[in-house]
Design a protein around this motif. Structure first.
Motif, PDB file in Angstrom:
ATOM      1  N   ARG B 326     -59.747 -57.888   3.869  1.00 48.38           N
ATOM      2  CA  ARG B 326     -59.751 -57.480   5.278  1.00 48.38           C
ATOM      3  C   ARG B 326     -59.787 -55.972   5.429  1.00 48.38           C
ATOM      4  N   LEU B 327     -59.325 -55.233   4.390  1.00 49.36           N
ATOM      5  CA  LEU B 327     -59.316 -53.774   4.438  1.00 49.36           C
ATOM      6  C   LEU B 327     -60.613 -53.163   3.941  1.00 49.36           C
ATOM      7  N   ASP B 328     -61.457 -53.984   3.337  1.00 49.48           N
ATOM      8  CA  ASP B 328     -62.692 -53.469   2.740  1.00 49.48           C
ATOM      9  C   ASP B 328     -63.550 -52.788   3.806  1.00 49.48           C
ATOM     10  N   LYS B 329     -64.119 -51.600   3.443  1.00 50.85           N
ATOM     11  CA  LYS B 329     -64.817 -50.828   4.477  1.00 50.85           C
ATOM     12  C   LYS B 329     -66.121 -51.481   4.921  1.00 50.85           C
ATOM     13  N   LYS B 330     -66.588 -52.487   4.177  1.00 51.27           N
ATOM     14  CA  LYS B 330     -67.776 -53.199   4.638  1.00 51.27           C
ATOM     15  C   LYS B 330     -67.471 -54.099   5.832  1.00 51.27           C
ATOM     16  N   ASN B 331     -66.187 -54.351   6.095  1.00 52.76           N
ATOM     17  CA  ASN B 331     -65.846 -55.246   7.196  1.00 52.76           C
ATOM     18  C   ASN B 331     -65.613 -54.446   8.466  1.00 52.76           C
ATOM     19  N   LEU B 336     -64.657 -60.333   9.071  1.00 50.44           N
ATOM     20  CA  LEU B 336     -64.888 -60.615   7.661  1.00 50.44           C
ATOM     21  C   LEU B 336     -66.376 -60.849   7.412  1.00 50.44           C
ATOM     22  N   ARG B 337     -66.989 -59.863   6.795  1.00 52.48           N
ATOM     23  CA  ARG B 337     -68.430 -59.893   6.565  1.00 52.48           C
ATOM     24  C   ARG B 337     -68.674 -60.093   5.072  1.00 52.48           C
ATOM     25  N   LEU B 338     -69.454 -61.114   4.722  1.00 53.12           N
ATOM     26  CA  LEU B 338     -69.738 -61.401   3.311  1.00 53.12           C
ATOM     27  C   LEU B 338     -71.237 -61.420   3.067  1.00 53.12           C
ATOM     28  N   VAL B 349     -76.520 -61.290   5.027  1.00 50.65           N
ATOM     29  CA  VAL B 349     -75.210 -60.882   5.537  1.00 50.65           C
ATOM     30  C   VAL B 349     -74.699 -61.982   6.436  1.00 50.65           C
ATOM     31  N   HIS B 350     -73.457 -62.412   6.229  1.00 52.82           N
ATOM     32  CA  HIS B 350     -72.926 -63.540   7.010  1.00 52.82           C
ATOM     33  C   HIS B 350     -71.513 -63.183   7.449  1.00 52.82           C
TER      34      HIS B 350
END
Lengths: 368, 368
Positions: B326-331, B336-338, B349-350
C-alpha cells in the motif's frame, strides 16, 4: 481580467510542454483562483521560512480549496541554510507524510526557499509539481523564472541542483510592503540588470521611476516586475539550459560571486554583490572602449539611486578576486569568461579580456 | 561493423535530443573507439565500487584517449550504499578536482553504481554528461536503459532521484564471466520479464536457450541483452517519464519490493524478488481468469530453469505484504495498482483486483 492598473497581469513562459504562467499583481494570496488550478493532486506541502511564515503562511493556506491534505514545513531563514541537509528535511517530511508523485510543493519565500523547494520537487520520486510564491523582489524578478533550482556546497554556490520548471509563479506585489529596504534595493539591482543587458528603454524608464519604485508604488512595481520577468522569460525560452544567450543574465555575477564567496555567503546580499559587479563590468567595458564615461556614470547613478553599494569590500585584494573568479562555474575549461556591455541595453559574452586590463580595474576600483 | 556473430551490435534509444546509443558485444572495454566519442570535454571521472575496480577499472582507463584529466572514485559495494551520502561523496570529489560543466562521469558497475552516478551527473552543476558501463546482467538489461537515476531513503527505495539520460551505454558481454551465478540468475529474471510483458516469441526463444545463457554463451547473451534493451528502449521512447505504458516494466515489482523491504534491502537480490513477484502476478492473473494453468506452469518452469526462487520468505505473512504494498509509490492516491498478464507476452495495468483474490493468493503462495 481587466486593464485596470491594479488588475493582475499574466505572462507566459514558453517552454513547450513545460510552459507556465506568471501571475503578477496585488491581492493574489488568499484568493483561491490563483493557486488551485496548479495543484497536481490532493496532497500539498507549503514550505517556507521562519521570517515569512508569520506574515504570509495563513494567506496561502486561505488560498487553497477545501478538502486537501495540506502540510506545512517552516525552515530557518538565510543563505546559510541553502544546503543539501535542508532539502533532505523537505524529503523526510514528504515521506513521513506519505506524499506520492501527485503531490504539489508550494515555495513561499525568497530565492533561497524557491531554489531549495524547486530542487526538492525536482528529485522527490524523480520529480513532482511545484508552485513558486516569491515574496522578495529579487526572487520575483530572478529566481522564480527559468527553472534553476539547487543548493550551495561548501566549495561553491549552486553547485548541486537541477533545471525544473514550476507549474506557475504567483507574484503578489503586496508582499513587498514587508520587505526590508536593503532587500528591496538588492531586488532592484536585478531589475536594473534586465535594462542593462537587453532593453535600453526599460533602463531609461527605471531611471525616471526609481523613486516611485523605492516608495513601493504598486503600479510602478507591477510594471517593473512584469517587464523584468518578460525579458527573463524571453531569454530562458531561447536557451533553457544555459548553452548560449542565457549566460547574459550573469552580468555582474562573476564579480558578485567573488565578493559573496570572499565575505562569506549571506553577509552581502546577492543583489548588492551583483549591483557592484555590474558597475565593475561597465567600467571594464569602458576600458575596452565600448562604453563612454557618461554611460558608466548613468550606471553608477541608477545604482546609487537604488541605494546599492558602489564600492567593493576594503579587505579584498586583486588576487582575492582572481583566485575566486577562476573557479567560477561560468568559466568553462578554466578560461576567464565575462559578461560585458557593448552598449547600455546590449550585453555580450567576452572571453578575451586582457588580464592586465582586468587587473588594473580590480586594483583601481573603489574600496569601502 | 560486420555481421559476424561476435561483432558489437548497436541500438538507438529514441528520445529526441536526448537520444543515445547502446553498444553491446564482447571486447568493448579497453577499445577507445567505444568510449571516446561520448566524452563532453577533457575532464573524466570514473566511478566504480570495490568489487568491480580490480576487475575492470584498468580496462576502462585503457579505453580513454591520451591527454585527458582522469580521476577515479571507488565506492563501497552493495544496495546499502545507495544513499544520498554516497552521491554527496561523488559531488565532493568532483568539486575537489575542480571539474566543470563539461566533465563526464563514467558509471562502471551494477545498477547501484549506475543509479547513483546517473543521479550525481543529473544534479552536478544542474546536469553533466555521463556514460553507463554496466557490468551485471541486471544493469545491462534494466537500469542502464531509461534514464531513471536515484538513491534510496530509509522510508523507501528510489525515493530521491531524477530522470537523466546517459550519452551512451557500453555493454561489454565479457564482464559477465566474472558475475556470481546468483547475480546472473537475477539478471535473467529481468530478461524473462521483457518476454512476459511484450514479446511471446522472445519468451519462447528464452525457454529454448536458457541453458546456453546460463553457460555464458556469448552469442546467446548478446541476443538476449539486445532484445531486452530494444524492448525497454521502445517502451521508454513511448513514455519517458512513466505516465503510462512504462508502468508495465514493473511486472513483479510491487510484490518484489515488498519482499526486499520486509527482508531488508540487499538480502534478496532485486532480480530474485522480481522473479518470484512475476510468478505471483502470473498466478493472480490465473485467478482472474486471464492465464491458464499451463501458462502459469511455463512461467514457473522458465524461472526454475534460470535458478530463481519460486517461493516467498517463510516469515512473511499476508499482512506484511499488504502493509508494504500500500506504501509503494506506484500506487497513486493509495489505490492498489498491479501489473498483471492478460496473456503471456501481454501485460496490463490493473487496479481493480478484488482484495479477497489478492489475499487468497498471498495466503496460499509457497513459503520457503
Amino acid at each position: 481580467m481587466t486593464d485596470s492598473p491594479d488588475a493582475p497581469r499574466t505572462l507566459q513562459v514558453a517552454l513547450g510542454e513545460r510552459s507556465y504562467p506568471i501571475h503578477i499583481g496585488p491581492g493574489l494570496l488568499g484568493d483561491s483562483r490563483w493557486l488551485a488550478p496548479y495543484l497536481a493532486g490532493r496532497q500539498v506541502m507549503i514550505v517556507t521560512n521562519e521570517v515569512v511564515a508569520p506574515l504570509y503562511l495563513e494567506g496561502v493556506r486561505r488560498g487553497l480549496p477545501e478538502g486537501l491534505e495540506v502540510r506545512e514545513l517552516v525552515l530557518p531563514d538565510g543563505e546559510a541554510t541553502k544546503t543539501l541537509e535542508s532539502v533532505s528535511r523537505i524529503w523526510d517530511a514528504l515521506l513521513e507524510a506519505g506524499f506520492n508523485r501527485r503531490c504539489t510543493l508550494v515555495a513561499l519565500g525568497g530565492g533561497v526557499i524557491g531554489d531549495m523547494v524547486g530542487f526538492a520537487a525536482a528529485c522527490y520520486q524523480r520529480g513532482v509539481a511545484f508552485v513558486q510564491v516569491p515574496t522578495t523582489l529579487l526572487a520575483q524578478v530572478d529566481s522564480s523564472v527559468g527553472g534553476k533550482t539547487g543548493v550551495n556546497h561548501p566549495r561553491g554556490k549552486n553547485m548541486i541542483g537541477a533545471f525544473w520548471q514550476p507549474r506557475a509563479v504567483l507574484i503578489d506585489t503586496d508582499t513587498l510592503a514587508t520587505l526590508p529596504p536593503r532587500e528591496l534595493s538588492a531586488g532592484l539591482a536585478e531589475v536594473i540588470k534586465y535594462g542593462l543587458i537587453r532593453d535600453a528603454d526599460f533602463l531609461a524608464w527605471l531611471e525616471a521611476e526609481m523613486d516611485a519604485l523605492r516608495g513601493l508604488d504598486a503600479a510602478a512595481l507591477t510594471r517593473a516586475i512584469e517587464r523584468s520577468c518578460a525579458l527573463k522569460a524571453e531569454i530562458v525560452a531561447e536557451d533553457e539550459t544555459e548553452q548560449g544567450v542565457r549566460a547574459l543574465l550573469n552580468l555582474g555575477h562573476t564579480f558578485g560571486h567573488a565578493i559573496e564567496a570572499h565575505q562569506g555567503y549571506g553577509k552581502w546580499l546577492h543583489g548588492e554583490a551583483v549591483g557592484v559587479g555590474m558597475l565593475m563590468a561597465a567600467e571594464l567595458s569602458q576600458r575596452l572602449g565600448w562604453l563612454t564615461e557618461a554611460e558608466v556614470a548613468r550606471v553608477r547613478a541608477i545604482l546609487e539611486a537604488a541605494a546599492l553599494p558602489l564600492a567593493v569590500p576594503a579587505d579584498m585584494a586583486v588576487d582575492d578576486f582572481l583566485a575566486i573568479m577562476r573557479l567560477d562555474k561560468k568559466n568553462l575549461d578554466s578560461r576567464l569568461r565575462l559578461i560585458l556591455l557593448r552598449a547600455l541595453g546590449d550585453a555580450c559574452v567576452h572571453d578575451e579580456t586582457p588580464v592586465e586590463t582586468l587587473t588594473a580595474l580590480l586594483a583601481e576600483f573603489p574600496r569601502r
